[in-house]
Design an enzyme around this catalytic site. Sequence first.
Site, short mmCIF file in Angstrom:
data_model
loop_
_atom_site.label_atom_id
_atom_site.label_comp_id
_atom_site.label_asym_id
_atom_site.label_seq_id
_atom_site.Cartn_x
_atom_site.Cartn_y
_atom_site.Cartn_z
N GLN A 283 -21.59 38.55 -20.55
CA GLN A 283 -20.21 38.58 -20.22
C GLN A 283 -19.74 37.67 -20.70
OE1 GLN A 283 -18.40 40.96 -18.99
NE2 GLN A 283 -19.62 42.08 -17.67
N TYR A 312 -28.14 50.11 -17.53
CA TYR A 312 -27.42 49.17 -18.66
C TYR A 312 -27.47 47.77 -18.33
CZ TYR A 312 -25.61 53.80 -18.81
OH TYR A 312 -25.60 55.10 -18.89
N ASP A 381 -23.69 49.48 -15.00
CA ASP A 381 -22.78 48.69 -15.55
C ASP A 381 -22.70 49.13 -16.91
OD1 ASP A 381 -21.20 46.59 -16.24
OD2 ASP A 381 -22.68 45.07 -16.18
N CYS A 408 -15.91 48.38 -16.84
CA CYS A 408 -14.82 47.75 -17.67
C CYS A 408 -13.78 48.86 -18.04
CB CYS A 408 -15.41 46.82 -18.76
SG CYS A 408 -16.47 48.06 -19.87
N1 SAH Z 1 -25.29 44.39 -17.02
C1 SAH Z 1 -25.29 43.65 -18.28
C2 SAH Z 1 -24.94 44.37 -19.51
C3 SAH Z 1 -23.65 45.12 -19.08
S1 SAH Z 1 -22.72 45.74 -20.68
C4 SAH Z 1 -24.61 42.38 -18.05
O1 SAH Z 1 -23.67 42.40 -16.99
O2 SAH Z 1 -24.53 41.38 -18.73
C5 SAH Z 1 -23.67 47.52 -20.96
C6 SAH Z 1 -24.92 47.22 -21.68
O3 SAH Z 1 -25.26 48.80 -21.76
C7 SAH Z 1 -25.14 46.81 -22.93
O4 SAH Z 1 -26.23 45.67 -22.89
C8 SAH Z 1 -25.40 47.97 -23.85
O5 SAH Z 1 -26.31 47.59 -24.86
C9 SAH Z 1 -26.06 48.76 -22.67
N2 SAH Z 1 -26.03 50.34 -23.24
C10 SAH Z 1 -25.21 51.07 -23.78
N3 SAH Z 1 -25.44 52.33 -23.88
C11 SAH Z 1 -26.61 52.45 -23.10
C12 SAH Z 1 -27.35 53.56 -23.04
N4 SAH Z 1 -27.09 54.85 -23.45
N5 SAH Z 1 -28.70 53.26 -22.23
C13 SAH Z 1 -28.87 51.93 -21.72
N6 SAH Z 1 -28.07 50.82 -22.14
C14 SAH Z 1 -27.05 51.10 -22.73
#
Ligand code: SAH
Length: 453
Positions: A283, A312, A381, A408
């Site tokens: 973030q 995620y 997320d 977001c």
């Molecule tokens: N929760 C974390 C990341 C949020 S951003 C934080 O707060 O820092 C969203 C994340 O989802 C990213 O790391 C991205 O790489 C991941 N992502 C995107 N598509 C995805 C999918 N199909 N399956 C699993 N993760 C995914």
Amino acid sequence: MIQKNDVIRVTITDLSHDGMGVAKADGLVFFVDNALPGEVIDMRVLKVNKRLAYGKVEAFIETSPHRVDTLDRVYLRSGIADLGHLAYDQQLLFKRQQVKNVLHKTAHIEGVEVLETLGMEQPFAYRNKAQVPVRRVNGQLEIGFFRKGSHDLMPLEDFLIQDKEIDRLLVFVRDLLRRYAVKPYDEQAGTGLIRQLVVRRGHYTGEMMLVLVTTRPKIFRIEAMIADIVAAFPAVTSIIQNINDQKTNAIYGREFRTLYGKDAIEDEMLGNRYAISAQSFYQVNTEMAEKLYQTAIDFSELTEEDVVIDAYSGIGTIGLSFAKKVKVVYGVEVVARAVEDAKKNAERNGITNAYYVHGDAEDVMKKWQAEGIEPSVILVDPPRKGLSERFIKASASMNPKKITYISCNPATMARDIKLYEELGYKLQKVQPVDLFPQTHHVECVVLLQRSKE
Ligand code: SAH
Ligand code: NI
């Protein structure tokens, strides 16, 4: 009939989700840059489609009391601060209203209170990360920002919403690239070496990572440049090269090489320490991300009985923040390097009840279900596109008591909430959090609770 280049007097009645003024005239809806609700303008018509049209301000007849006119217009035109012309307290109201509108229009939800947007005390210089294109402008290598909707570089030194130390490093590296006569990338011709500079700075640790994105592996005199950088900026603990030889808008190519120091920097969130590598999501507004996570944790009312899925999960920043309060955390993330980071981050913080899996969240949910995992809370997320129907159905069929959704993008969030409501979950709480002051971006956390027992 209104035509291109006409100038008409209109009143701005609204702001679009991306911060443009909205005006209605002649059965058309016009979008106008740098125009605020309540303002009366003479508008020049730029473009007319079937029902949508674009205009620009020719003259302000009446301006809004909420207008901030100290901001250099360059930031508006660059998209760096596309809401910077609106007073900050009004930005917070706008974001709350966005969430209300979309819940109402998309998900047909009304009875649920949308809390006041949590905002920042100092809503500038908050970004811990910069991604800055390098191009030639008027014969000189420049860093800056693309003009909204284009690839014309507008040279900049003060990026307004980035950590000031990051700006300082960027300007230093720009000058160095000039001195060493490094050729900037030329998109049209496909020539030149350096495409982008990416900088990350730990909010609490101050550690900095510099990523040089180049078209080719070889950087002439790189050792000398590295020596200059670390002499001037001892906080730079990691210099990485990424090679991107494709004609693409994606910043990174596949190959990362560590040129100097470590391959990750460290930072802290909610008392835990994290390693963050170049390719992992982190973030960009640490102060507000901590508030966001804390809200998600509070909404979930976690106990030591809870089995929590952190979908995620990135480098694990959310799940690891509450792991010690719950029975077990299962995380899933699609970027392999982020999963490695998450595992190391669990270890370094002495957490032994968090398990991270690399894969697509949809597939891994199915796998966990087959293995008999029964989550009491599922925390999601996702990126801007939100959740897929498959993911929503898979998660609902695991029958958790609570689903905590961090988003977001309120539009996809509302769409997903609607489906969860059809599957027996009820929206309980909605908290917008301002992670991106001066821009139109809205971050939000909601709690859904199972209505059947
Ligand atoms: N929760 C974390 C990341 C949020 S951003 C934080 O707060 O820092 C969203 C994340 O989802 C990213 O790391 C991205 O790489 C991941 N992502 C995107 N598509 C995805 C999918 N199909 N399956 C699993 N993760 C995914
Ligand atoms: Ni948008």
